[in-house]
Design an enzyme around this catalytic site. Sequence first.
Site, PDB file in Angstrom:
ATOM      1  N   SER A 259     115.696 104.665  16.529  1.00 54.33           N
ATOM      2  CA  SER A 259     115.939 104.463  17.865  1.00 54.33           C
ATOM      3  C   SER A 259     116.011 105.768  18.628  1.00 54.33           C
ATOM      4  O   SER A 259     116.906 106.555  17.989  1.00 54.33           O
ATOM      5  CB  SER A 259     117.264 103.769  18.401  1.00 54.33           C
ATOM      6  OG  SER A 259     117.129 102.324  17.849  1.00 54.33           O
TER       7      SER A 259
ATOM      8  N   LYS B  23     122.080  93.857  24.120  1.00 55.48           N
ATOM      9  CA  LYS B  23     122.616  94.951  23.596  1.00 55.48           C
ATOM     10  C   LYS B  23     123.794  95.739  24.181  1.00 55.48           C
ATOM     11  O   LYS B  23     123.438  96.075  25.169  1.00 55.48           O
ATOM     12  CB  LYS B  23     121.502  95.810  23.132  1.00 55.48           C
ATOM     13  CG  LYS B  23     121.951  97.183  22.156  1.00 55.48           C
ATOM     14  CD  LYS B  23     120.663  97.817  21.679  1.00 55.48           C
ATOM     15  CE  LYS B  23     120.753  99.028  20.861  1.00 55.48           C
ATOM     16  NZ  LYS B  23     121.430  98.649  19.740  1.00 55.48           N
TER      17      LYS B  23
ATOM     18  N   ARG C  18     118.008  91.295  12.928  1.00 48.02           N
ATOM     19  CA  ARG C  18     119.019  92.326  13.301  1.00 48.02           C
ATOM     20  C   ARG C  18     120.224  91.079  13.237  1.00 48.02           C
ATOM     21  O   ARG C  18     120.481  90.305  13.955  1.00 48.02           O
ATOM     22  CB  ARG C  18     118.966  92.898  14.627  1.00 48.02           C
ATOM     23  CG  ARG C  18     120.392  93.543  14.995  1.00 48.02           C
ATOM     24  CD  ARG C  18     119.888  94.329  16.232  1.00 48.02           C
ATOM     25  NE  ARG C  18     119.926  93.475  17.598  1.00 48.02           N
ATOM     26  CZ  ARG C  18     119.359  93.913  18.789  1.00 48.02           C
ATOM     27  NH1 ARG C  18     119.336  94.985  18.957  1.00 48.02           N
ATOM     28  NH2 ARG C  18     119.559  93.059  19.821  1.00 48.02           N
TER      29      ARG C  18
END
Length: 505
Positions: A114, A143, A45
């Site tokens: 997700s 996050k 990521r």
Amino acid sequence: MVKPAAVDYSVYLVTDSTPAILGDRDLCDVVEASLRGGVTIVQYRDKHGERDTVVQTARKLHEITRRHGVPLLINDRVDVAVEVGCEGVHIGQDDIEYSKAREMLGEGKIIGVSAGSIDEALRACAAGADYLGIGTVFATATKKDTKSIIGPQGVSTILSALAANGHGGIPTVCIGGVNASNTRQVMAQSVSPHKTLDGVAVVSAIVAAQDPAAAARDLLGKVVAAKVPDVVQAVARKGPLSHNMTNLVVQNFAANVALSIGASPIMSNYAEEAADLAKLGGALVINMGTVTPEGLKNYVQAFQAYNAAGRPVVFDPVGAGATAVRRSAVKTLLSAGKFTVIKGNEGELQTLHGVSVTQHGVDSASTLTLPQKAQLARSLSRVHGAVVLLTGAVDVLSDGRRTLRVDNGHELLGMITGTGCTLGTTVSAAVAAYPGDKLVAAAAATAMFGVAAEMAAVRTEVRGPGTFVPAFLDELYAIRKATAAGDMRWLTMVKVQVMDVAEQE
């Protein structure tokens, strides 16, 4: 290419390259260490990095993950995944649409989505997602754009909705604040009546760890332990056939053990029945307790019938090193097909590995250290493509990549004829009922077997081997019934750990 159906989602690493999490370490080194520890899937990521830099890093990561046989996914940036040729992508609710991602990637690639609500989860499944990342479970610093914190209960609600709407088979991981201190709790509290999590997704729990390999091992051990009741419930729910080809001494005991855990036993040494029995969705146990020319012929025929039907076969090479006849029989069987699980004591497995060992009957004195046992189990697994279970005071299991130790059991098991054989019966039912991860299935069966022995041994009426046997059967049955009722207190006794097995050329 790793097929989506074959992916192990147990410990899902999501990378973070920010200095606050990664520090001054090299991301590739951290990922390499985590894979040695047991990470089963990696998501790279980096949403905001320069494209050329991201592609370069992704290529390096893919070289590493391929060496370990683990899929690499790219977060959001589908064009990077296409250029690198990795196994797939993961997309969020605000990222590229699933249909466009699939068009760019083509079929056969993994696309995870997700989901933080029932609606998001169902829409992702309808679109064709290969797995779901459910969360955010807890607040997390890695996050910032979390819409809501759903907690384990929210995960359970989504899992229930998936099962109720025909999506019970889609793999799921939870993400958000999951770490070593809460993994078992999160997985246990997230269980719905008809669906459980396949694993946990973590970021800082590994990336920020001082020892990423140790952190990964710890997490994997906790995930495996948390899956033990899933295996117990699967056996009880499916009632798989356990076809035992074994000696007369243990047939009655093995049948009673199978019934106690919810399996359906049949004791048949006549191979002409095997082709029909293999169609019933169970597993075969070949227990080499009694070796005759006719018996060996029956073993081979039954073995090949179960192989042809794609059903599991458990091999127990009893007394493999005791006589020339047994050593020859082992060679014949190993060359006749593919075993799912090979279970034996130290001497038996050393014989299979080509070491000259003198066994007195079926017993074996231990001469290897625990790390040597782990090396033996892993090496045999890689040679034969089977899960290897090395029994002893500490049971060691390996699938060639992951190696586990199970510390459950009691010395009274060694004072009764056939406990090793009946462990093979228990393992056969587990791998038949829980085919998705045969190492986890075998470890769960081994742990359940050992915990039942520990519970039986402390009962007031147990005074020795004679009173232990009925108490042991009762405790196997009690574990099954308690698990079905949602009473997981016995799980506190489960001792499963991932072992650090050094690579040897």
